[in-house]
Design a protein around this motif. Structure first.
Motif, short mmCIF file in Angstrom:
data_model
loop_
_atom_site.label_atom_id
_atom_site.label_comp_id
_atom_site.label_asym_id
_atom_site.label_seq_id
_atom_site.Cartn_x
_atom_site.Cartn_y
_atom_site.Cartn_z
N GLN A 156 0.87 -1.12 0.09
CA GLN A 156 0.01 0.01 -0.15
C GLN A 156 0.91 1.32 -0.02
N ALA A 157 2.22 1.05 0.56
CA ALA A 157 2.95 2.40 0.66
C ALA A 157 3.76 2.63 -0.57
N GLY A 158 3.54 1.60 -1.57
CA GLY A 158 4.30 1.55 -2.72
C GLY A 158 5.60 1.02 -2.79
N VAL A 159 6.05 0.07 -1.90
CA VAL A 159 7.32 -0.48 -1.98
C VAL A 159 7.42 -1.57 -3.18
N ILE A 160 7.95 -1.42 -4.05
CA ILE A 160 7.97 -2.18 -5.30
C ILE A 160 9.22 -3.16 -5.28
N THR A 161 9.37 -4.37 -5.47
CA THR A 161 10.52 -5.20 -5.11
C THR A 161 10.62 -6.13 -6.26
N THR A 162 12.05 -6.80 -6.22
CA THR A 162 11.98 -8.00 -6.92
C THR A 162 11.06 -9.19 -6.46
N ALA A 163 11.32 -10.32 -7.45
CA ALA A 163 10.36 -11.61 -7.14
C ALA A 163 11.10 -12.54 -6.16
N ALA A 164 12.10 -12.17 -5.44
CA ALA A 164 12.80 -13.25 -4.82
C ALA A 164 12.36 -13.24 -3.48
N HIS A 165 11.62 -14.38 -3.21
CA HIS A 165 11.05 -14.33 -1.86
C HIS A 165 11.79 -14.60 -0.87
N GLY A 166 11.91 -14.06 0.52
CA GLY A 166 12.74 -14.05 1.29
C GLY A 166 13.71 -13.13 1.26
N ASN A 167 14.18 -12.66 -0.10
CA ASN A 167 15.36 -11.70 0.12
C ASN A 167 15.18 -10.78 -0.99
N ALA A 168 13.91 -10.06 -1.13
CA ALA A 168 13.80 -9.33 -2.38
C ALA A 168 14.56 -8.12 -2.29
N ARG A 169 14.86 -7.31 -3.17
CA ARG A 169 15.42 -5.97 -3.48
C ARG A 169 14.42 -4.87 -3.78
N ILE A 170 14.56 -3.67 -3.10
CA ILE A 170 13.84 -2.54 -3.57
C ILE A 170 14.05 -2.29 -4.95
N ILE A 171 13.04 -2.19 -5.75
CA ILE A 171 13.06 -1.71 -7.18
C ILE A 171 12.80 -0.08 -7.30
N ASP A 172 11.72 0.23 -6.73
CA ASP A 172 11.07 1.56 -6.56
C ASP A 172 10.22 1.66 -5.50
N ILE A 173 10.04 2.98 -5.16
CA ILE A 173 9.10 3.31 -4.29
C ILE A 173 7.98 4.28 -4.84
N THR A 174 6.64 4.12 -4.83
CA THR A 174 5.74 4.87 -5.57
C THR A 174 4.84 5.51 -4.34
N PRO A 175 5.13 6.53 -3.64
CA PRO A 175 4.66 6.85 -2.46
C PRO A 175 3.54 8.08 -2.41
N GLY A 176 2.66 7.79 -3.44
CA GLY A 176 1.67 8.61 -3.51
C GLY A 176 0.73 8.75 -2.39
N ARG A 177 0.21 7.54 -2.03
CA ARG A 177 -0.66 7.43 -0.93
C ARG A 177 -0.17 8.04 0.29
N ILE A 178 1.39 7.99 0.43
CA ILE A 178 2.10 8.41 1.65
C ILE A 178 1.86 10.18 1.57
N GLU A 179 2.08 10.46 0.38
CA GLU A 179 2.16 12.04 0.19
C GLU A 179 0.71 12.72 0.58
N LYS A 180 -0.27 11.79 0.00
CA LYS A 180 -1.65 12.41 0.21
C LYS A 180 -1.88 12.50 1.84
N SER A 181 -1.44 11.52 2.62
CA SER A 181 -1.79 11.30 4.03
C SER A 181 -1.04 12.45 4.72
N LEU A 182 0.35 12.61 4.13
CA LEU A 182 1.08 13.72 5.08
C LEU A 182 0.53 15.09 4.72
N GLU A 183 -0.09 15.29 3.35
CA GLU A 183 -0.86 16.71 3.15
C GLU A 183 -1.92 16.87 4.05
N ALA A 184 -2.77 15.70 4.34
CA ALA A 184 -3.59 15.67 5.27
C ALA A 184 -3.39 15.90 6.76
#
Length: 410
Positions: A99-127
């Motif tokens: 929900q926070a937009g943490v996008i990862t690789t598919a490696a279960h148990g040791n995935a790596r972050i590819i990108d973060i799309t923090p749109g929902r976080i930004e909206k909550s901070l603005e509120a």
């Protein structure tokens, strides 16, 4: 307005009273006029308990299903913390990793972050909300499955969020007061380091210091995110991890050649003895280890024995991977042509780290002389520009840390 990402470990939210205490600290940060994003770990031993349950039900558990089982521990902490903040009059909203937009690789148990799309976080901070994100987890970009990032990776989640949100800094809260010159459990006189460079912290983390996750420091250095290591149980100033150029001049640590001493008891040593001295034999050995998905740390190859044209190759690896590596190399004995394999799981690695060792001569001799004077035998040696590591017997690790700490006046 300052934007801050704060991460709280499992020991900081071990029970209801601890969660309320953490909520008061977060509330104070919010009331000081800051935007606050919190990354939270599972309560106490929740993740360990879930792992034990999985092993009872299905040893070894399927990696995908394990990634379905473990993340609710962090979600539980996040929801409870949001409730505690609301009771203090601080609006808060909790999110899972996906929900926070943490996008990862598919490696279960040791995935790596590819990108973060923090749109929902930004909206909550603005509120005006405090945003609470469940650490250690995300969602695969390709499979859309829930993934976990490996043990201790809530630190990495926090730094990645700080980078994507343009936060001024990231605070990592745990049960220690900062980064010390050595493990205070071994050295009672170990000192807190006010400021330490990314490079030094990387070396210390890689050499056994457990205060920060290695990938967290790598991410912080790459994205230039200042990290403040603090205790959630006190208001002590902690340690800043930052770019070397930004470290305050004139600090009491500036003149130190060595910043700290780290140790690691979680490695084993394998010696492949009597290898034919032919081109490509080392490559064969490490190809076999790599196919078993095992990382190698230190490597030493002896000079060829002139009489029989054979050599010995020693390397260290994670203790948990030792039996797997021995099995894989034993199966390839005829292919490689070695004489025997020697396995030793009673070792430890001791390292001295510091950017100050780049230019002054005599650092190596000081370290080795101190060890020799205490009767400590060196099995392997490895160096970098700002680190010297040695492998010693497991029962000599504590003494090696003590004599190194004393030899460099820490």
């Amino acid at each position: 307005m300052t934007r801050v990402v704060q991460k709280f470990g499992g020991s900081s939210v071990a029970d209801a009273a601890s969660i309320k205490r953490v909520a008061r600290r977060i509330a104070a940060t919010k009331q000081a006029g800051n935007d606050v994003v919190v990354v939270i770990s599972a309560m106490g031993d929740t993740t360990d308990d879930l792992m034990d349950l999985a092993l009872e039900v299905s040893p070894p558990p399927a990696p995908r299903e394990l990634d379905m089982l473990l993340p609710p521990g962090e979600r539980q902490s996040a929801a409870l913390l949001a409730m505690a903040l609301s009771d203090l009059g601080i609006p808060a909203r909790s999110y899972t990793g996906s929900q926070a937009g943490v996008i990862t690789t598919a490696a279960h148990g040791n995935a790596r972050i590819i990108d973060i799309t923090p749109g929902r976080i930004e909206k909550s901070l603005e509120a005006g909300d405090v945003v609470i994100v469940a650490g250690f987890q995300g969602v695969s970009q390709t499979t859309k499955d829930v993934t976990t990032l490996g043990r201790g990776a809530s630190d990495t989640t926090a730094v990645a969020l700080a980078s994507s949100l343009g936060a001024d800094f990231c605070e990592i809260y745990s049960d220690v007061d900062g980064v010390f010159t050595a493990d205070p459990r071994i050295i009672t006189g170990a000192r807190r380091i006010p400021e330490i460079s990314y490079e030094e912290m990387l070396e210390m983390a890689a050499c056994g210091a457990k205060i920060l996750h290695l990938r967290c420091v790598e991410y912080a250095r790459r994205e230039d995110v200042p990290v403040h290591v603090r205790s959630s149980f006190s208001d002590k100033p902690g340690t800043w991890v930052k770019d070397l150029a930004d470290i305050t001049k004139g600090s009491d640590m500036e003149a130190a050649i060595i910043t700290g001493v780290s140790h690691d008891r979680s490695e084993a040593k394998i010696t492949v003895a009597g290898i034919p001295a032919a081109v490509g034999r080392a490559a064969q050995i490490f190809d076999i280890v790599a196919r078993a998905d095992i990382n190698i740390d230190m490597i030493v190859q002896n000079a060829s024995r002139v009489m029989n044209g054979r050599t010995d190759l020693s390397f260290t690896l994670p203790l948990s991977d030792g039996p797997t590596a021995v099995h894989a190399l034993t199966a390839a004995k005829d292919e490689i042509g070695y004489e025997q394999i020697l396995y030793n799981d009673q070792i430890g690695k001791v390292s001295v780290v510091g950017v100050g060792m780049r230019s002054p001569p005599g650092v190596t001799s000081t370290f080795f002389r101190a060890l020799a004077d205490s009767g400590i035998n060196l099995q392997m040696i490895s160096t970098s520009e700002i680190r010297i590591s040695v492998v010693v017997d497991a029962d000599q690790v504590d003494e090696a840390v003590r004599v190194a700490h004393t030899a460099f006046g820490l």
